[in-house]
Write an enzyme that holds these catalytic residues in place. Sequence first.
Site, short mmCIF file in Angstrom:
data_model
loop_
_atom_site.label_atom_id
_atom_site.label_comp_id
_atom_site.label_asym_id
_atom_site.label_seq_id
_atom_site.Cartn_x
_atom_site.Cartn_y
_atom_site.Cartn_z
N SER A 152 0.58 -1.20 0.24
CA SER A 152 0.18 0.33 0.32
C SER A 152 0.99 1.07 -0.34
CB SER A 152 -1.01 0.28 1.02
OG SER A 152 -0.31 0.11 2.34
N HIS B 98 -5.16 -2.52 -2.93
CA HIS B 98 -4.43 -1.51 -4.25
C HIS B 98 -4.19 -2.29 -5.46
CE1 HIS B 98 -4.02 1.55 -1.15
NE2 HIS B 98 -3.41 0.49 -0.01
N LYS C 184 -12.27 1.51 -2.17
CA LYS C 184 -10.83 1.61 -2.99
C LYS C 184 -11.53 2.30 -4.73
CE LYS C 184 -7.99 1.14 0.61
NZ LYS C 184 -6.87 0.42 1.39
C1 LIG Z 1 -7.14 0.06 2.42
C2 LIG Z 1 -6.07 -1.18 3.05
C3 LIG Z 1 -6.95 -1.82 4.00
C4 LIG Z 1 -8.39 -1.41 4.42
O1 LIG Z 1 -9.40 -1.34 3.95
P1 LIG Z 1 -10.18 -0.62 4.92
O2 LIG Z 1 -11.87 -1.26 3.97
O3 LIG Z 1 -9.77 1.49 4.71
O4 LIG Z 1 -10.63 -0.76 5.81
C5 LIG Z 1 -6.94 -3.31 4.24
N1 LIG Z 1 -5.63 -3.91 3.37
C6 LIG Z 1 -4.58 -3.13 2.54
C7 LIG Z 1 -3.70 -3.25 2.00
C8 LIG Z 1 -4.95 -1.89 2.40
O5 LIG Z 1 -4.15 -0.54 1.40
#
Ligand SMILES: *Cc1c(COP(=O)(O)O)cnc(C)c1O
Length: 398
Positions: A176, A204, A235
């Site tokens: 990330s 991602h 995302k």
């Molecule tokens: C953003 C993210 C999460 C968390 O997801 P949310 O739905 O925002 O709680 C988990 N793992 C990774 C690699 C992330 O980038």
Amino acid sequence: MSDVAERLAELRDKGLQRRLRLVDGPQGPRVLLEGREVLLLCSNNYLGLAEHPQVRRAAADAALRWGAGAGASRLISGNMEPHRRLERRLAAFKGYEAALLFGSGYLANSGTIAALAGRGEVVFSDELNHASIVDGCRLSRAETFVYRHRDNEHLAWGLERTHGKPALIVSDGVFSMDGDVAPLEDLVELARRYRCRLMVDEAHATGALGPGGRGSVAAAGLSEEVDLVIGTLGKALGSYGAYICASRELSEYLLNAARSFVFSTALPPPVLAAAEAGLGLLEAEPQRVERLRANATALRDGLAAEGLSPGGGESQIVPLEIGDAGRTMELCERLLERGIFAQGIRPPTVPAGSSRLRFTAMATHEEEELRQAAREVGAAARELGIATPAPRAPALAA
Ligand SMILES: *Cc1c(COP(=O)(O)O)cnc(C)c1O
């Protein structure tokens, strides 16, 4: 009381205190940030779906039809048609037997890892995995072996020497804060050799990598081999929430055993409908993924042309490591003055001494505005006398 004041003062002294910035309007390529128009270069709304008219309308329609909230956990009375439908579509999209929705990626990771590993077992986790994975390992009460970033040799060494039963290998698909991709083939091979499960977090990667944006596991052709993939709806898909894809049996087990699933209210219908509309647009318009890739390349090339050394691979995440937290925030503020918003990322989100600006491209940017942004970054960095360290070579797997 004084304890908290002291801790805040300590954060301030180290340049690590955080504050919220207010964004006005949807997550488009340009936003009003505290009254100033800026180019948004740090949103995970990679495909521009969060503000897409069809996605907004789907959410609004679902609110009118199903209501604002689900009212209870899935296992009590909160399970509705939109949950079931979205799970089926996600499983089909990812090529898995089943999918199970969670309230968020944080809840999906923490609950799933804690359900799959326990005392006397060992979880193997990449050192740069997301915090929700780290917390899942802690919750599980299993021993955690943290292997060096993308270092298969270190992982194999740990698997060979473990005293407990290897339960799980877990890795981000696309990391990330670094934007590089996990060595998935080797992870699959090691998981097989040591008879443990493999879980890949595609937060991602979904919407960004692989055929039609199906993720890094699909890109490597390994969907049959990876036991669980996690994805988020918040995302690239433009909504909120998360899911795991797995076998029917694993999914049924998690429905019973993942405490973050059992003891948490089901996702609200408007959120589900928005995610489903986002998924539909991703499937219908895969060119969005191509645009994202082209834009990431434009941004990366632009920064390189300024003599800067963006790290990561070829993903939409383009980190520019500065090192010192204070210097990173200085550059962040200087860029805001130039109309560019890329939030500074500091410990504990990244290891000490590796603070950075984490630029993210979106499919909705224009290549030219990204090239212009790169020139602004170059100019601001020169003003501040910042030369970025050359990206570290990826850990070699001998
Ligand atoms: C953003 C993210 C999460 C968390 O997801 P949310 O739905 O925002 O709680 C988990 N793992 C990774 C690699 C992330 O980038």
